[in-house]
Design a protein around this motif. Structure first.
Motif: not given
Length: 94
Positions: A7-12, A18-21, A41-46, A88-93
């Motif tokens: 489900k989409e919510r599980d992927v989210l 992962y990004l928080t980690h 859906d998400l915005t991630a900043i670092k 997919c997100i892990m592949a972006l490193e």
């Protein structure tokens, strides 16, 4: 035996965790009255890097509004990603 439905919510949740980690500041964008149509859906900043992330279940497609939002982000030099699995997100490193 049936393959489990992802489900989409599980992927989210997986992507957000992962990004928080990875020490990103991550927040969920909620669509509501007055929101920009197609907002990711998400915005991630670092470290000054901003990722706009649209979460889809595997095989999911962008709406026309989401495509327009993606195109606007890309036109202005932003980083927009459509993610349908944790790998997919892990592949972006990020």
């Amino acid at each position: 035996m049936k393959k489990p439905v992802i489900k989409e919510r599980d992927v989210l949740r997986q992507v957000r965790d992962y990004l928080t980690h990875k020490n990103f500041f991550v927040y969920r964008n909620h669509q509501s009255l007055g929101s920009h149509k197609g907002l990711s859906d998400l915005t991630a900043i670092k470290g000054g890097r901003v990722l706009w992330i649209e979460i889809k279940k595997p095989g999911g497609k962008l709406s026309d509004y989401q495509k327009a939002f993606r195109d606007a982000i890309n036109m202005h030099g932003g980083e927009y990603y459509v993610i349908d699995c944790l790998d997919c997100i892990m592949a972006l490193e990020p």
